[in-house]
Write an enzyme that holds these catalytic residues in place. Structure first.
Site, short mmCIF file in Angstrom:
data_model
loop_
_atom_site.label_atom_id
_atom_site.label_comp_id
_atom_site.label_asym_id
_atom_site.label_seq_id
_atom_site.Cartn_x
_atom_site.Cartn_y
_atom_site.Cartn_z
N SER A 49 -37.65 -4.36 -6.18
CA SER A 49 -35.73 -4.02 -5.42
C SER A 49 -35.03 -5.40 -5.89
CB SER A 49 -36.12 -3.52 -3.81
OG SER A 49 -34.81 -3.27 -4.05
N GLY A 71 -34.87 -5.63 -0.06
CA GLY A 71 -34.24 -5.78 0.87
C GLY A 71 -32.98 -6.12 0.86
#
Length: 497
Positions: free
Chosen positions: A175, A94
């Site tokens: 991520s 995120g």
């Protein structure tokens, strides 16, 4: 129905049981005051009900209902296992500012494994990454990293009581979470607490310098009018704090190598060394490593409004490395070799920012004697944003956590799930199977259809229909990158003499 109480080092907890999987949600593993290191929460004696996700970490869109002491984890464990099960410890992504463990329901993976699945919450944005120790507020912190280490400590100490094997923990993330994995895997504090590592779509530049972190802190303090009183930031309302960070971020994102304001920081204390150097010197050669990315990573960021700062910074970095002439040669090469459905500019940026750095890390780990596997996800799930953007950033993650034949809802991201197509199911099933094999055995493909990455051969597994393996170190694009890199290295050597 409710489970029997399970004892932990802090006290007994009760979860819920459904369809042969026991779930424990919102289990507190630590507590923390703002800008302070996490510490164990107060212990309890009566069984604590853990059937609902814990509070989200404060983040844009979730500032009114979030709690600053958001440090909890979630556990899914199959019922009736006859042996200690391997553990998947997952750190969400995120961009270091959004997300949470509640977006990842591990029930399907747990039952299919069988395996224990753990997701965590850690502090985000300024609360997890703003380094204030040079301004008289605390010690060098890397608070989000310390939060994740505290969760890993809790799992190592307690997971056996849930049927897990503390000696078979896979440290994994996607991520921003993958950046955290790469950093945490190299830390002395994590040694002996995980046995394998999986990083999906880790940004190429996944560690921030201490000077950059200090620059961010100074800018945020100035934005809040607190240059002379940094301690007052501890009481600034969340909306004001996050608003100041957003304004600062818009101003300085282009100044960074990664296009992001936050990330793990090479502070010399919590993170004492550049993670890639630790991989290169062989200290992690005993840790099997899987590195993955999505084919069209940059599409999502190109189509954001405005385009993400990492687009501009990636092009700038390539131009700095190879000169404007080198950039133009690369772009011409990508245009001349593009697929009919491929944007050459996006493909070049995806290679520069995502794929090539992952391959470089694979080479470092392999050269040091470590077992490493490299993959690329080429399937575009029949779910937005992938329906319109193809296999862009997060496509693999959507399939990894799917409850076949359904994609799951993502409440924090506010994305709805939905039915999967036969192609989705086929690719997702293969991806999940490979992950569970890796978690169990340290190899994602026991049949050797996907060989490990080695200097003599560089196989790249392609998750698509059909699954196949291609050589990474072939083709006109690879040869041009190699030529430009060699020329740049030779120039640096001449300048150093």
């Amino acid at each position: 129905m409710l489970t029997n109480a399970v004892q932990t080092t802090l006290g007994p907890i009760i979860g819920a049981e459904q369809e042969a999987v026991r779930t424990f949600k919102g289990v507190p593993f630590a507590t923390a005051r703002r800008f302070s290191k996490a510490t164990p929460p107060p212990a309890w004696t009566e069984p604590r009900r853990c059937t609902d996700y814990g509070a989200y970490a404060p983040q844009p869109g979730h500032l009114d209902s979030a709690e600053e002491s958001c440090l909890s984890l979630n556990i899914w464990t199959p019922v009736g296992a006859d042996r200690p099960l391997p553990v998947l410890f997952f750190i969400h992504g995120g961009a270091f500012v959004t997300g949470g463990g509640a977006d990842y329901d591990g029930a399907f993976l747990a039952a299919r494994g069988p395996a224990i699945i753990v997701t965590i919450n850690y502090r985000l944005g300024p609360l997890g990454f703003l380094q204030l120790h040079r301004h008289g507020l605390g010690e060098a912190n890397n608070l989000a990293v310390s939060d994740s280490l505290a969760a890993l400590d809790w799992v190592h100490a307690n997971i056996a009581n849930f049927g897990g094997d503390p000696d078979k923990v896979t440290l994994s993330g996607q991520s921003a979470g993958a950046s955290m994995v790469i950093a945490i895997a190299t830390l002395p504090q994590a040694k002996g607490k995980f046995s394998r590592a999986l990083a999906l779509s880790a940004p190429g530049r996944n560690i921030m310098s201490a000077d950059h972190a200090d620059h961010v802190a100074r800018r945020v303090l100035a934005e809040l009018g607190l240059e002379g009183d940094a301690s007052a930031i501890s009481t600034v309302p969340l909306h004001e704090l996050f608003g100041a960070v957003e304004r600062v971020g818009r101003g300085i994102a282009d100044e960074t190598a990664s296009g992001t304001v936050f990330g793990p920081v090479l502070d010399g204390t919590i993170i004492p060394r550049e993670p890639r150097d630790v991989f290169a010197d062989g200290r992690l050669r005993h840790i099997p490593l899987w590195l993955g990315s999505c084919r069209d990573e940059m599409v999502m960021f190109l189509k954001s409004t405005p385009p993400a700062a990492m687009i501009r910074t990636t092009e700038r970095n390539v131009r700095v490395a190879f000169g404007d002439a080198g950039w133009e040669r690369l772009l011409a090469c990508y245009r001349g070799s593009a697929r009919p459905d491929e944007d050459p500019y996006e493909a070049l940026l995806s290679d520069a920012f995502w794929h090539r750095p992952m391959a470089d890390l694979a080479r470092l780990h392999s050269a040091a004697g470590g077992a490493v596997w490299l993959s690329r996800f080429d399937h575009g799930p029949a779910l937005e944003p992938f329906l319109s953007q193809g296999p862009t950033h997060g496509a693999d993650n959507a399939c990894l956590w799917a409850h076949l034949p359904e994609f799951i809802d993502r409440p924090i991201l506010k994305r709805k799930g939905g039915p999967m197509t036969p192609a989705d199911i086929d690719v997702a099933a293969r991806f999940q199977t490979s992950l569970l094999r890796f978690v169990t055995s340290g190899e994602p493909d026991v049949a050797q259809a996907w060989p490990r990455f080695e200097q003599s051969r560089e196989p790249l597994a392609i998750f698509a229909q059909p699954f196949h393996v291609v050589p990474l170190n072939e083709g006109t694009r690879f040869r041009l990158w190699a030529e430009l890199s060699a020329s740049s290295d030779n120039k640096k050597m001449r300048e150093a003499v």
